[in-house]
Motif scaffolding. Structure first.
Motif, PDB file in Angstrom:
ATOM      1  N   ARG A 104       8.942  -0.764  -4.848  1.00  0.00           N
ATOM      2  CA  ARG A 104       7.600  -0.755  -4.251  1.00  0.00           C
ATOM      3  C   ARG A 104       6.970   0.603  -4.473  1.00  0.00           C
ATOM      4  O   ARG A 104       7.634   1.625  -4.357  1.00  0.00           O
ATOM      5  N   THR A 105       5.694   0.588  -4.771  1.00  0.00           N
ATOM      6  CA  THR A 105       4.931   1.823  -4.883  1.00  0.00           C
ATOM      7  C   THR A 105       3.450   1.499  -4.714  1.00  0.00           C
ATOM      8  O   THR A 105       3.053   0.336  -4.816  1.00  0.00           O
ATOM      9  N   SER A 106       2.659   2.499  -4.467  1.00  0.00           N
ATOM     10  CA  SER A 106       1.226   2.321  -4.251  1.00  0.00           C
ATOM     11  C   SER A 106       0.577   1.691  -5.482  1.00  0.00           C
ATOM     12  O   SER A 106       0.864   2.069  -6.612  1.00  0.00           O
ATOM     13  N   GLY A 107      -0.302   0.717  -5.244  1.00  0.00           N
ATOM     14  CA  GLY A 107      -1.039   0.085  -6.326  1.00  0.00           C
ATOM     15  C   GLY A 107      -0.301  -1.039  -7.024  1.00  0.00           C
ATOM     16  O   GLY A 107      -0.830  -1.642  -7.949  1.00  0.00           O
TER      17      GLY A 107
ATOM     18  N   MET B 152      -6.284  -5.551  -5.255  1.00  0.00           N
ATOM     19  CA  MET B 152      -5.703  -4.246  -5.557  1.00  0.00           C
ATOM     20  C   MET B 152      -6.162  -3.720  -6.919  1.00  0.00           C
ATOM     21  O   MET B 152      -5.767  -2.629  -7.322  1.00  0.00           O
TER      22      MET B 152
ATOM     23  N   PRO C 229       2.112   0.532 -12.387  1.00  0.00           N
ATOM     24  CA  PRO C 229       1.536   1.609 -11.578  1.00  0.00           C
ATOM     25  C   PRO C 229       0.967   2.702 -12.480  1.00  0.00           C
ATOM     26  O   PRO C 229       1.551   3.013 -13.514  1.00  0.00           O
TER      27      PRO C 229
ATOM     28  N   THR D  73      -7.182   1.010   5.328  1.00  0.00           N
ATOM     29  CA  THR D  73      -7.344   2.440   5.564  1.00  0.00           C
ATOM     30  C   THR D  73      -8.831   2.793   5.565  1.00  0.00           C
ATOM     31  O   THR D  73      -9.673   2.017   5.090  1.00  0.00           O
TER      32      THR D  73
ATOM     33  N   LYS E 121     -10.134   2.779   1.962  1.00  0.00           N
ATOM     34  CA  LYS E 121     -10.391   1.447   1.407  1.00  0.00           C
ATOM     35  C   LYS E 121     -11.672   0.843   1.981  1.00  0.00           C
ATOM     36  O   LYS E 121     -12.302   0.010   1.355  1.00  0.00           O
TER      37      LYS E 121
END
Length: 194
Positions: free
Chosen positions: A37-40, A57, A105, A128, A131
């Motif tokens: 898992r990671t951002s984006g 996303m 990513p 957030t 966002k």
């Protein structure tokens, strides 16, 4: 059947040209890749029902308002596509079709390039402050468990709502005691190099 949850699993691959040690290939098992898992990057397993709020996303079609951060409600689930209705903004009510797409990513935290074929969405009951920028919302619940850390961020958060009646703010201290104010923290060190 209405109300039933559907699971959508990704297909993951690793760019072998990034791996210079052939012995490393055996540790990149499907189970390992699915756990990353990671951002984006959408999750390997996405669980959805009709009526679930989701957020894009990735930019899919900017001319139609389908950009990173667009909020939608799932209206129909199929194997290779999700039907969803845009909620809020200029394109409110438009029904769109979201396909599975290959996503990597932009800044990989791993020593290899992972490509995940999945729907470019995340389940989104909250978002957030960043966002929310650029959106107009009827109702906003703002949760501030600590002081806002960036200049202008509190303005962005409270200016998303269309009327004063549409905003509720929850502020508390470290001991969970309710507060009636927060501090807009500005680090003066940021301005030293300007």
């Amino acid at each position: 059947m209405p109300g039933e949850e559907t699971e959508f699993f990704s297909c993951n691959s690793v760019d072998r040209s990034d791996i210079h040690n052939e012995d490393m290939l055996h540790i990149y098992t499907p189970e390992f890749l699915n756990s990353l898992r990671t951002s984006g990057l959408p999750n390997h397993c996405i669980k959805l029902k009709v009526g679930t709020p989701i957020m894009l996303m990735r930019n899919i079609d900017q001319a139609e308002g389908l950009c990173n951060g667009t909020r939608l409600i799932v209206t129909k689930l199929a194997v290779h596509v999700i039907d969803a209705k845009v909620i809020g903004g200029k394109y409110h009510g438009n029904v769109i079709y979201i396909p599975r797409v290959p996503i990597s990513p932009s800044q990989s935290p791993w020593p290899f390039k992972l490509t995940r074929r999945q729907f470019p969405i995340i389940v989104s009951y909250a978002m957030t402050i960043n966002k929310s920028q650029g959106q107009s919302l009827d109702y906003v619940g703002l949760y501030l468990p600590k002081d806002v850390f960036s200049h202008g961020q509190i303005y962005v958060a409270v200016s998303r709502v269309k009327s004063k009646k549409g905003i509720k703010i929850l502020i508390h201290d470290e001991t969970k005691q309710a507060k009636t104010s927060t501090t807009n923290v500005v680090y003066k060190e940021v301005f030293h190099n300007i």
